[in-house]
Design an enzyme around this catalytic site. Structure first.
Site, PDB file in Angstrom:
ATOM      1  N   ARG A 236       0.852  -1.209   0.000  1.00 25.02           N
ATOM      2  CA  ARG A 236       0.000   0.000   0.000  1.00 25.02           C
ATOM      3  C   ARG A 236       0.874   1.240   0.000  1.00 25.02           C
ATOM      4  NH1 ARG A 236      -1.027   0.849   6.013  1.00 25.02           N
ATOM      5  NH2 ARG A 236       0.131  -0.859   6.964  1.00 25.02           N
TER       6      ARG A 236
ATOM      7  N   VAL B 282      10.864  -7.067   7.861  1.00 28.21           N
ATOM      8  CA  VAL B 282      12.207  -6.594   7.492  1.00 28.21           C
ATOM      9  C   VAL B 282      13.170  -6.543   8.687  1.00 28.21           C
ATOM     10  CG1 VAL B 282      11.549  -5.294   5.428  1.00 28.21           C
ATOM     11  CG2 VAL B 282      11.494  -4.158   7.672  1.00 28.21           C
TER      12      VAL B 282
ATOM     13  N   SER C 248      12.785  10.644   5.640  1.00 24.31           N
ATOM     14  CA  SER C 248      11.624  11.507   5.885  1.00 24.31           C
ATOM     15  C   SER C 248      12.107  12.920   6.186  1.00 24.31           C
ATOM     16  CB  SER C 248      10.833  10.997   7.090  1.00 24.31           C
ATOM     17  OG  SER C 248       9.882  11.953   7.507  1.00 24.31           O
TER      18      SER C 248
ATOM     19  N   TYR D 178      10.707   7.900  15.583  1.00 25.99           N
ATOM     20  CA  TYR D 178      10.630   7.955  14.118  1.00 25.99           C
ATOM     21  C   TYR D 178      11.727   8.862  13.547  1.00 25.99           C
ATOM     22  CZ  TYR D 178       8.396   8.463   9.522  1.00 25.99           C
ATOM     23  OH  TYR D 178       8.127   8.466   8.166  1.00 25.99           O
TER      24      TYR D 178
ATOM     25  N   ALA E 277      14.584   9.648  14.910  1.00 25.09           N
ATOM     26  CA  ALA E 277      15.893   8.997  15.076  1.00 25.09           C
ATOM     27  C   ALA E 277      16.089   7.921  14.006  1.00 25.09           C
ATOM     28  CB  ALA E 277      15.992   8.384  16.474  1.00 25.09           C
TER      29      ALA E 277
ATOM     30  N   LYS F 106      14.745   7.784  11.027  1.00 23.95           N
ATOM     31  CA  LYS F 106      14.865   8.348   9.669  1.00 23.95           C
ATOM     32  C   LYS F 106      16.161   9.153   9.501  1.00 23.95           C
ATOM     33  CE  LYS F 106      11.173   6.594   7.874  1.00 23.95           C
ATOM     34  NZ  LYS F 106      11.279   5.624   6.768  1.00 23.95           N
TER      35      LYS F 106
HETATM   36  P1  NAP Z   1       1.991   2.909   4.994  1.00 24.48           P
HETATM   37  O1  NAP Z   1       0.906   3.327   4.070  1.00 24.48           O
HETATM   38  O2  NAP Z   1       1.707   2.775   6.442  1.00 24.48           O
HETATM   39  O3  NAP Z   1       2.615   1.514   4.438  1.00 24.48           O
HETATM   40  C1  NAP Z   1       3.662   0.902   5.139  1.00 24.48           C
HETATM   41  C2  NAP Z   1       4.157  -0.279   4.345  1.00 24.48           C
HETATM   42  O4  NAP Z   1       5.236  -0.901   5.054  1.00 24.48           O
HETATM   43  C3  NAP Z   1       3.112  -1.373   4.171  1.00 24.48           C
HETATM   44  O5  NAP Z   1       3.309  -2.018   2.943  1.00 24.48           O
HETATM   45  C4  NAP Z   1       3.417  -2.330   5.334  1.00 24.48           C
HETATM   46  O6  NAP Z   1       2.951  -3.657   5.113  1.00 24.48           O
HETATM   47  C5  NAP Z   1       4.932  -2.270   5.314  1.00 24.48           C
HETATM   48  N1  NAP Z   1       5.546  -2.688   6.566  1.00 24.48           N
HETATM   49  C6  NAP Z   1       5.377  -2.154   7.794  1.00 24.48           C
HETATM   50  N2  NAP Z   1       6.128  -2.796   8.700  1.00 24.48           N
HETATM   51  C7  NAP Z   1       6.799  -3.756   8.025  1.00 24.48           C
HETATM   52  C8  NAP Z   1       7.730  -4.766   8.404  1.00 24.48           C
HETATM   53  N3  NAP Z   1       8.157  -4.905   9.674  1.00 24.48           N
HETATM   54  N4  NAP Z   1       8.222  -5.586   7.445  1.00 24.48           N
HETATM   55  C9  NAP Z   1       7.812  -5.460   6.159  1.00 24.48           C
HETATM   56  N5  NAP Z   1       6.938  -4.529   5.740  1.00 24.48           N
HETATM   57  C10 NAP Z   1       6.433  -3.691   6.670  1.00 24.48           C
HETATM   58  O7  NAP Z   1       3.242   3.905   4.908  1.00 24.48           O
HETATM   59  P2  NAP Z   1       3.634   5.003   3.792  1.00 24.48           P
HETATM   60  O8  NAP Z   1       3.023   6.289   4.196  1.00 24.48           O
HETATM   61  O9  NAP Z   1       3.389   4.459   2.439  1.00 24.48           O
HETATM   62  O10 NAP Z   1       5.189   5.123   4.086  1.00 24.48           O
HETATM   63  C11 NAP Z   1       6.163   4.407   3.344  1.00 24.48           C
HETATM   64  C12 NAP Z   1       7.543   4.887   3.777  1.00 24.48           C
HETATM   65  O11 NAP Z   1       7.627   6.289   3.571  1.00 24.48           O
HETATM   66  C13 NAP Z   1       7.837   4.649   5.258  1.00 24.48           C
HETATM   67  O12 NAP Z   1       9.184   4.337   5.433  1.00 24.48           O
HETATM   68  C14 NAP Z   1       7.532   5.994   5.874  1.00 24.48           C
HETATM   69  O13 NAP Z   1       8.222   6.196   7.068  1.00 24.48           O
HETATM   70  C15 NAP Z   1       8.008   6.915   4.774  1.00 24.48           C
HETATM   71  N6  NAP Z   1       7.431   8.261   4.830  1.00 24.48           N
HETATM   72  C16 NAP Z   1       6.100   8.447   4.735  1.00 24.48           C
HETATM   73  C17 NAP Z   1       5.586   9.743   4.811  1.00 24.48           C
HETATM   74  C18 NAP Z   1       4.125  10.053   4.702  1.00 24.48           C
HETATM   75  O14 NAP Z   1       3.756  11.215   4.865  1.00 24.48           O
HETATM   76  N7  NAP Z   1       3.261   9.082   4.408  1.00 24.48           N
HETATM   77  C19 NAP Z   1       6.459  10.832   4.978  1.00 24.48           C
HETATM   78  C20 NAP Z   1       7.821  10.583   5.065  1.00 24.48           C
HETATM   79  C21 NAP Z   1       8.298   9.296   4.992  1.00 24.48           C
HETATM   80  P3  NAP Z   1       1.408  -4.077   5.518  1.00 24.48           P
HETATM   81  O15 NAP Z   1       0.523  -3.394   4.505  1.00 24.48           O
HETATM   82  O16 NAP Z   1       1.409  -5.547   5.389  1.00 24.48           O
HETATM   83  O17 NAP Z   1       1.191  -3.584   6.902  1.00 24.48           O
END
Ligand code: NAP
Length: 247
Positions: free
Chosen positions: A15, A64, A142, A155, A157, A159
């Site tokens: 997702r 992971v 991030s 978070y 720390a 990133k």
């Molecule tokens: P998200 O919608 O919550 O999706 C998280 C994804 O990571 C999902 O596919 C989830 O799998 C997977 N996941 C979580 N824990 C895991 C584990 N231990 N092993 C394997 N897979 C795992 O998050 P997102 O918003 O797309 O964020 C993606 C990345 O971008 C993250 O690193 C986040 O910190 C970074 N980020 C996001 C934002 C933002 O505003 N959204 C901003 C800065 C950085 P399941 O679906 O099976 O749970």
């Protein structure tokens, strides 16, 4: 971007940003192995969408933070495609809370997934990439890793750690034809940010010069750039994709 014949491993592809990254790499012609934590329905949907784009995409359930799971993830890629050209460390979680009340378990869980997970995947994929004498690693950091954020010491720390990991690995691997870069998203419209209270969303929006949330595809475009031939001489860099938030 032409990634035809390349193999990409993407963590957290079920997702959000990870799914968009899978689709963008698939659109560019790369075959994929991607992992997810537990959302098999989401993973199947990502795989089906990639297949419709004419590539193979194999979902693997994998934590992971678990070295055995990561080993199995990389073996799946090698058994299916014989190489790993691109690694995207995208899987991430939040467990927000103020410093004085944050549970140690919430600190550790976030560090384990976001930072140790990226380390384990990078270490495992780098072995193969070194033999190939080429590879592209893109770590998702991030804006919070650059600026910090109240309520997110764990978070932030993790990133910021991803940035240190990126730069150090880039120095170690540069002579082997492997680039390691990071993308630092701002406030992106996914499940991760959907849980924020309206007041926090309004405050965050006010801090974005572009005046809007980013879309997952906008992160995927930056990742695809780092994965492609035009980025061959770029390594150890952090690209903020955040509507100007980190300026
Ligand atoms: P998200 O919608 O919550 O999706 C998280 C994804 O990571 C999902 O596919 C989830 O799998 C997977 N996941 C979580 N824990 C895991 C584990 N231990 N092993 C394997 N897979 C795992 O998050 P997102 O918003 O797309 O964020 C993606 C990345 O971008 C993250 O690193 C986040 O910190 C970074 N980020 C996001 C934002 C933002 O505003 N959204 C901003 C800065 C950085 P399941 O679906 O099976 O749970």
């Amino acid at each position: 971007m032409n990634l035809t014949g390349k193999t990409a491993v993407v963590t957290g592809g079920s997702r959000g940003i990870g799914r968009s990254i899978c689709l963008e790499l698939a659109r560019s012609g790369a075959n994929l192995v991607f992992c997810y934590a537990g959302n098999s329905a989401g993973a199947e949907e990502t795989a089906a969408e990639c297949s419709r784009l004419g590539v193979q995409a194999l979902p693997v359930q994998c934590n992971v933070a678990d070295p055995e799971d990561v080993k199995a993830l990389m073996e799946t890629a090698l058994n299916a495609f014989g190489r790993i050209d691109i690694l995207v460390n995208n899987a991430g979680i939040t467990r927000d809370g103020l410093l004085l009340t944050m549970k140690e378990s919430d600190f550790t869980a976030v560090l384990d997934t976001n930072l140790k997970g990226a380390f384990l995947c990078l270490k495992a994929a780098a072995r193969t990439m070194m033999k190939q004498r080429c590879g592209r690693v893109i770590n998702i950091s991030s804006v919070v890793g650059l600026r910090g954020n109240a309520g997110q010491v764990n978070y932030a720390a993790s990133k910021a750690g991803v940035i240190g990991l990126t730069k150090s690995a880039a120095k170690e691997l540069a002579t082997r034809g492997i680039t390691v870069n990071a993308v630092a998203p701002g406030f992106i419209d996914t499940d991760m940010t959907a849980v924020l209270p309206e007041s926090a969303r309004t405050a965050l929006l006010g801090s974005i010069p572009a005046g809007r949330l980013g879309q997952p595809e906008e992160i995927a475009h930056a990742v695809a750039f780092f994965a492609g031939d035009h980025a061959a001489y770029i390594t150890g860099q952090v690209l903020a994709v955040d509507g100007g938030m980190s300026m």
